[in-house]
Design an enzyme around this catalytic site. Structure first.
Site, PDB file in Angstrom:
ATOM      1  N   CYS A   1      -5.545  18.516  -8.844  1.00 22.21           N
ATOM      2  CA  CYS A   1      -6.394  19.703  -8.925  1.00 22.21           C
ATOM      3  C   CYS A   1      -5.771  20.449  -9.897  1.00 22.21           C
ATOM      4  CB  CYS A   1      -6.571  20.235  -7.538  1.00 22.21           C
ATOM      5  SG  CYS A   1      -7.407  19.087  -6.510  1.00 22.21           S
TER       6      CYS A   1
ATOM      7  N   GLU B   1      -0.972  19.061  -5.514  1.00 22.49           N
ATOM      8  CA  GLU B   1      -2.260  18.860  -6.109  1.00 22.49           C
ATOM      9  C   GLU B   1      -3.223  17.807  -5.667  1.00 22.49           C
ATOM     10  OE1 GLU B   1       0.648  18.497  -7.320  1.00 22.49           O
ATOM     11  OE2 GLU B   1       1.076  20.651  -8.350  1.00 22.49           O
ATOM     12  N   SER B   2      -2.997  17.158  -4.540  1.00 20.12           N
ATOM     13  CA  SER B   2      -4.123  15.932  -3.968  1.00 20.12           C
ATOM     14  C   SER B   2      -3.134  14.716  -3.749  1.00 20.12           C
ATOM     15  CB  SER B   2      -5.145  15.831  -4.823  1.00 20.12           C
ATOM     16  OG  SER B   2      -6.018  16.926  -4.648  1.00 20.12           O
TER      17      SER B   2
ATOM     18  N   HIS C   1      -2.940   0.002  -3.905  1.00 20.79           N
ATOM     19  CA  HIS C   1      -3.130  -0.960  -3.142  1.00 20.79           C
ATOM     20  C   HIS C   1      -2.767  -2.103  -4.212  1.00 20.79           C
ATOM     21  CE1 HIS C   1      -4.365   1.573   0.151  1.00 20.79           C
ATOM     22  NE2 HIS C   1      -5.127   2.086  -0.671  1.00 20.79           N
TER      23      HIS C   1
ATOM     24  N   SER D   1       0.928  -1.118   0.066  1.00 18.86           N
ATOM     25  CA  SER D   1      -0.163   0.064   0.150  1.00 18.86           C
ATOM     26  C   SER D   1       0.987   1.153   0.023  1.00 18.86           C
ATOM     27  CB  SER D   1      -0.878  -0.007   1.242  1.00 18.86           C
ATOM     28  OG  SER D   1      -1.778  -0.851   1.008  1.00 18.86           O
TER      29      SER D   1
END
Lengths: 140, 140
Positions: B85, B64-65, B70, B57
């Site tokens: 974003c 930008e986010s 996973h 993971s």
């Protein structure tokens, strides 16, 4: 375990939240970690950052996948993702908890299955069988 | 900037990937960070964990986010999220890069808009106007 998918993923839009809270990385971290706990997830690690001039981004890695958040305090808006695997964790409990904490006046959600078992089977021409979620532990 | 949403989020299903690679946290981290770079995102921090008996993971937090992954090496399957974003970053470039690196024989994607500008405006009864994505920098 619902045999149809390995995990489920709720995409959450929180509108008209408490603006001040959405810029408070400490509180947001506290709530996101607690959201994982109430949903019976096992927290592995969490990281949160405050941006200039405003906004918070954060991730809680759980053994069962992740919770993330990105906030726009200036618009009262937060984008939250609740991605969990297995039957022991219920992402909707995390959703209910966060909705209340962020004082979201309006919410929208989409739940998407991740790792469709039939597709994994079909696309591998039957190579992968007996596809189930197996509880995991973090490697020491 | 498309004025209709603050960010866009691609949910990716990678099927029939290289099994060995999907259990190699070091390689996966390298590829996920590079995916952020080629998409012109700015990496803030990344964390990756290997699980017992298998699976990785990981999260790459970007200004930008985020990008997350996973993996289920035993099924050749990986669930990847590419959430960006602003107009300067193109999550589809990250997708193309990762698809090749993971040797995914089959992929499925869903792109979902996050932070619909019209909804933010409407649900606030017009309180929030001139809603645009503002480039941010990480707080010192």
């Amino acid at each position: 375990m619902d045999s149809k998918r390995l995990g489920r993923h709720i995409l959450v839009e929180f509108y008209n939240c408490d603006n001040e809270l959405l810029n408070d990385a400490g509180k947001i971290k506290e709530y996101m970690v607690e959201a994982a706990n109430v949903a019976k997830a096992t927290v592995v690690e969490s990281i949160f950052h405050t941006f200039n001039p405003w906004g918070v981004s954060g991730v809680v890695v759980i053994q069962e996948s992740h919770l993330t958040i990105h906030t726009w305090p200036e618009y009262g808006y937060a984008a939250v993702d609740l991605f969990t695997c297995g039957e022991d964790v219920d992402p909707w409990i995390a959703f209910d908890y966060l909705k209340e904490k962020f004082k979201a006046e309006k919410t929208e959600t989409v739940e998407i299955n991740r790792g469709n078992v039939k597709k994994i089977y079909n696309y591998s021409q039957g190579k992968y069988k007996n596809i189930v979620f197996k509880p995991q532990s973090i490697e020491a």
